[in-house]
Design an enzyme around this catalytic site. Structure first.
Site, PDB file in Angstrom:
ATOM      1  N   THR A 194      57.160  27.509 116.816  1.00  0.00           N
ATOM      2  CA  THR A 194      58.363  27.241 116.021  1.00  0.00           C
ATOM      3  C   THR A 194      58.485  28.384 115.016  1.00  0.00           C
ATOM      4  OG1 THR A 194      57.093  26.034 114.394  1.00  0.00           O
ATOM      5  CG2 THR A 194      58.025  24.740 116.161  1.00  0.00           C
ATOM      6  N   GLU A 339      60.160  21.738 119.946  1.00  0.00           N
ATOM      7  CA  GLU A 339      59.240  20.640 120.281  1.00  0.00           C
ATOM      8  C   GLU A 339      59.775  19.766 121.415  1.00  0.00           C
ATOM      9  OE1 GLU A 339      60.172  21.680 117.346  1.00  0.00           O
ATOM     10  OE2 GLU A 339      58.591  21.523 115.832  1.00  0.00           O
ATOM     11  N   LYS A 447      71.372  16.556  97.472  1.00  0.00           N
ATOM     12  CA  LYS A 447      71.197  15.239  96.846  1.00  0.00           C
ATOM     13  C   LYS A 447      71.950  15.201  95.527  1.00  0.00           C
ATOM     14  CE  LYS A 447      66.853  14.641  99.197  1.00  0.00           C
ATOM     15  NZ  LYS A 447      66.513  16.019  99.581  1.00  0.00           N
ATOM     16  N   TRP A 452      73.503  11.308  99.325  1.00  0.00           N
ATOM     17  CA  TRP A 452      73.336  12.514 100.128  1.00  0.00           C
ATOM     18  C   TRP A 452      74.674  13.109 100.536  1.00  0.00           C
ATOM     19  CZ3 TRP A 452      69.021  11.555 104.321  1.00  0.00           C
ATOM     20  CH2 TRP A 452      67.798  11.384 103.648  1.00  0.00           C
TER      21      TRP A 452
HETATM   22  P1  ADP Z   1      63.206  26.276 114.338  1.00  0.00           P
HETATM   23  O1  ADP Z   1      63.104  25.178 113.317  1.00  0.00           O
HETATM   24  O2  ADP Z   1      61.961  26.951 114.624  1.00  0.00           O
HETATM   25  O3  ADP Z   1      64.424  27.133 114.193  1.00  0.00           O
HETATM   26  P2  ADP Z   1      64.291  25.236 116.710  1.00  0.00           P
HETATM   27  O4  ADP Z   1      64.921  26.493 117.192  1.00  0.00           O
HETATM   28  O5  ADP Z   1      63.554  24.406 117.620  1.00  0.00           O
HETATM   29  O6  ADP Z   1      63.316  25.521 115.649  1.00  0.00           O
HETATM   30  O7  ADP Z   1      65.383  24.430 115.905  1.00  0.00           O
HETATM   31  C1  ADP Z   1      65.524  23.059 115.975  1.00  0.00           C
HETATM   32  C2  ADP Z   1      66.478  22.601 114.935  1.00  0.00           C
HETATM   33  O8  ADP Z   1      67.709  23.296 115.028  1.00  0.00           O
HETATM   34  C3  ADP Z   1      66.866  21.151 115.068  1.00  0.00           C
HETATM   35  O9  ADP Z   1      65.887  20.308 114.529  1.00  0.00           O
HETATM   36  C4  ADP Z   1      68.173  21.118 114.297  1.00  0.00           C
HETATM   37  O10 ADP Z   1      67.962  21.033 112.898  1.00  0.00           O
HETATM   38  C5  ADP Z   1      68.768  22.446 114.604  1.00  0.00           C
HETATM   39  N1  ADP Z   1      69.761  22.315 115.679  1.00  0.00           N
HETATM   40  C6  ADP Z   1      69.615  22.587 116.976  1.00  0.00           C
HETATM   41  N2  ADP Z   1      70.760  22.367 117.644  1.00  0.00           N
HETATM   42  C7  ADP Z   1      71.668  21.942 116.737  1.00  0.00           C
HETATM   43  C8  ADP Z   1      73.037  21.536 116.778  1.00  0.00           C
HETATM   44  N3  ADP Z   1      73.740  21.561 117.894  1.00  0.00           N
HETATM   45  N4  ADP Z   1      73.607  21.134 115.624  1.00  0.00           N
HETATM   46  C9  ADP Z   1      72.921  21.106 114.468  1.00  0.00           C
HETATM   47  N5  ADP Z   1      71.654  21.483 114.359  1.00  0.00           N
HETATM   48  C10 ADP Z   1      71.011  21.898 115.472  1.00  0.00           C
END
Ligand code: ADP
Length: 550
Positions: A194, A339, A447, A452
């Site tokens: 990640t 994940e 917040k 929120w």
């Molecule tokens: P990193 O946190 O390492 O950037 P990822 O690339 O796995 O990891 O990102 C996952 C996160 O990206 C999700 O938990 C979410 O917050 C955000 N995310 C992914 N797709 C979307 C989407 N279509 N809309 C909003 N947020 C998104």
């Protein structure tokens, strides 16, 4: 791994483990002459077929054997989307080793940390990353050799990189006679870290089984909807959660593959889309900004491009409508995370939605979507109680399924599951018919006075203003309300807009108290290694910001 009850009567079907090597064997045998086209770092276009890819993957598998790479060993790559990278996907995982893709946009120290944590045995890299590899190679404790992904002529005569080998030499020296080994489908196949916006990056270790199930599920019509009639150009990098599984799911369908290499600017992408008759693509919103700008400024149209998946961060509705209404490109909004391999939800309509007015259909399509079979989800409050699916109540989003991690590599972070569910860190609502909408990442929620405010909604509204190119909303300190929203905006080239106009733009679109207290104009937003806006950097930048006193 969990133990299950055994029935006295077992099914009588062939036992065949779900292995990644089966995909490339299938693509070769049943779609052998279908093409893979790659823009190379060298600048030219390379073309060959699934049959050629399989042959070279087997040569590389023999090369790995000669280098004493054995089952379970991690082998790293620092590479763009291209045919050699695809060969490694199959050679490494197919032979039982673990494909570890590394994001080249990370800092050299971070890369060294990841390589050491993963205990990578070899590292393959693209020629333009030589200076980067030279910067961290000496710190890699376990790497036995580095392989430059080029032919002999391009290999430097001298380099600071120890035990430097040439990719094409390895291929040439080895025979394509190779029988893919058969092993337990739960064996590790690939490893992605990640991006570690907080703390050190953690590894998600996928298995052959999870990868094959994710590939099957992601090609379905209400997921990515890929078929043998498509020409697919993955813009999302193969080092970002395995290009969302496309290097597996596309060969599985036999579709033609087009790789953009390092040329991800609007002009280069547009030319490749047109020249190779691309029908389908996938990427994060920031890369599409470049493409849409290029197409808009030059009054171009797409002749074959019909559908794209946008995810990784929220797709602004304005972008969705630009694609759909101006260019006839359907946008499928999708959500997932490293994940989760990464696909969790995709947004497509159901038959009972088809008669709804366009605006109502669009309101559904703007959400992150419906789970695909295999994934289950729920929203809970801070005490873990499940919350209703009414499209309004928001809570912490939890997921489960066979392609979602049960723990991080080397158990980093300890026991991460909550009662068998993985907490995503996202805050979301779920509608009665199962459409999930992310309101925010829990760490980005604003917040205000104990309530929120979701920053994604505020950003989407701002990005619908014609003078706004990009927007991010953060909470800044407020003496009475704890935090209030500050809108940070990048204006479109040549466009003008005032703070007051932008604040007024929220009138009637959102609860009054959600309206940002102030607007700050900047030249650019900080973008992270996976193309996402870095909210934590913006928060740092605006630390101590004084909001106007009303
Ligand atoms: P990193 O946190 O390492 O950037 P990822 O690339 O796995 O990891 O990102 C996952 C996160 O990206 C999700 O938990 C979410 O917050 C955000 N995310 C992914 N797709 C979307 C989407 N279509 N809309 C909003 N947020 C998104």
């Amino acid at each position: 791994m969990a133990e299950y009850m055994k029935s006295p009567l077992m099914g009588q079907m062939m036992s065949q483990p779900l292995l990644i090597s089966s995909i490339i064997q299938h693509a070769d045998r049943h779609f052998g002459s279908n093409e893979i086209v790659s823009r190379r770092v060298e600048g030219d276009l390379h073309r060959y077929t699934y049959r050629d890819c399989h042959r070279r993957a087997k040569q590389m598998a023999n090369a790995l054997k000669s280098l004493d790479v054995t089952i379970g060993d991690r082998v790293a790559t620092l590479a763009w989307n291209g045919y050699r990278h695809l060969e490694l996907y199959y050679a490494i995982s197919g032979s039982g080793a673990v494909m570890h893709t590394i994001n080249p946009r990370l800092h050299p120290e971070q890369i060294a940390y990841i390589v050491n944590h993963a205990e990578d045995q070899y590292l393959f890299f693209e020629i333009n990353f030589l200076p980067l590899v030279e910067a961290f190679a000496a710190h890699c404790k376990t790497v036995r050799g580095f392989v430059m992904m080029c032919d002999r002529e391009r290999l430097p005569a001298e380099s600071k990189v120890p035990n430097l080998m040439c990719y094409e030499d390895l291929i040439e020296k080895h025979s394509p006679d190779y029988v893919w080994p058969v092993f337990d489908e739960n064996s590790a196949s690939s490893l992605c870290y990640t991006s570690g916006t907080t703390g050190n990056p953690k590894g998600a270790l996928y298995s052959h089984r999870s990868t094959i199930l994710h590939s099957y599920a992601s090609t379905m019509p209400d997921a990515l909807n890929v078929s043998a009639r498509d020409t697919v150009l993955p813009v999302v990098p193969m080092f970002h959660v395995n290009a969302w599984g496309l290097p597996y799911s596309v060969p599985l369908t036999g579709a033609k593959l087009v790789f953009p290499g390092p040329a991800l600017d609007g002009k280069s992408l547009y030319e490749l889309f047109e020249a190779e008759k691309v029908t389908f693509s996938a990427g994060v919103p920031t890369v599409w900004l470049g493409l849409l700008n290029h197409v808009g400024q030059n009054e171009l149209t797409f002749s074959t491009f019909r559908r794209t998946v946008i995810g990784g961060s929220a797709c602004p509705p304005a972008m969705m409508h630009a694609f759909q209404d101006k260019y006839g490109v359907e946008v499928v909004h999708a959500w997932g995370m490293t994940e989760m391999s990464p696909l969790g939800t995709a947004c497509t309509l159901q038959s009972h939605h088809m008669a709804l007015p366009k605006e109502e259909r669009n309101a559904i399509l703007e959400k992150q979507g419906h789970v695909i079979y295999g994934v289950d989800m729920k929203i809970v409050d801070d005490a873990g109680n499940e919350l209703p699916w009414d499209g309004k109540t928001y809570g912490n989003l939890l997921v489960k399924g066979p392609w979602i991690i049960s723990s991080y590599f080397k158990d980093e972070g300890g026991d991460v599951l909550e009662d068998g569910w993985f907490p995503t860190g996202d805050v979301a609502t779920i509608s009665p018919d199962g459409y999930m909408q992310v309101t925010d990442r829990s760490k980005d929620v604003i917040k205000s006075g104990g309530e929120w405010i979701g920053s994604i909604d505020l950003e989407n509204i701002a990005m619908a203003h014609p003078a706004v190119q990009q927007a991010a909303c953060i909470g800044v300190f407020h003496p009475k309300w704890d935090e209030r929203p500050l809108l940070v905006v990048v204006k479109r080239l040549g466009a003008e807009v005032t703070k007051e106009e932008l604040v007024r733009f929220y009138d009637g679109k959102i609860a009054k108290w959600w309206t940002p207290d102030d607007v700050a104009f900047v030249d650019a937003l900080p973008i992270g290694a996976t193309g996402k806006v870095l909210k934590n950097k913006i928060r740092e930048q605006f630390k101590g910001y004084q909001l106007p006193t009303a």
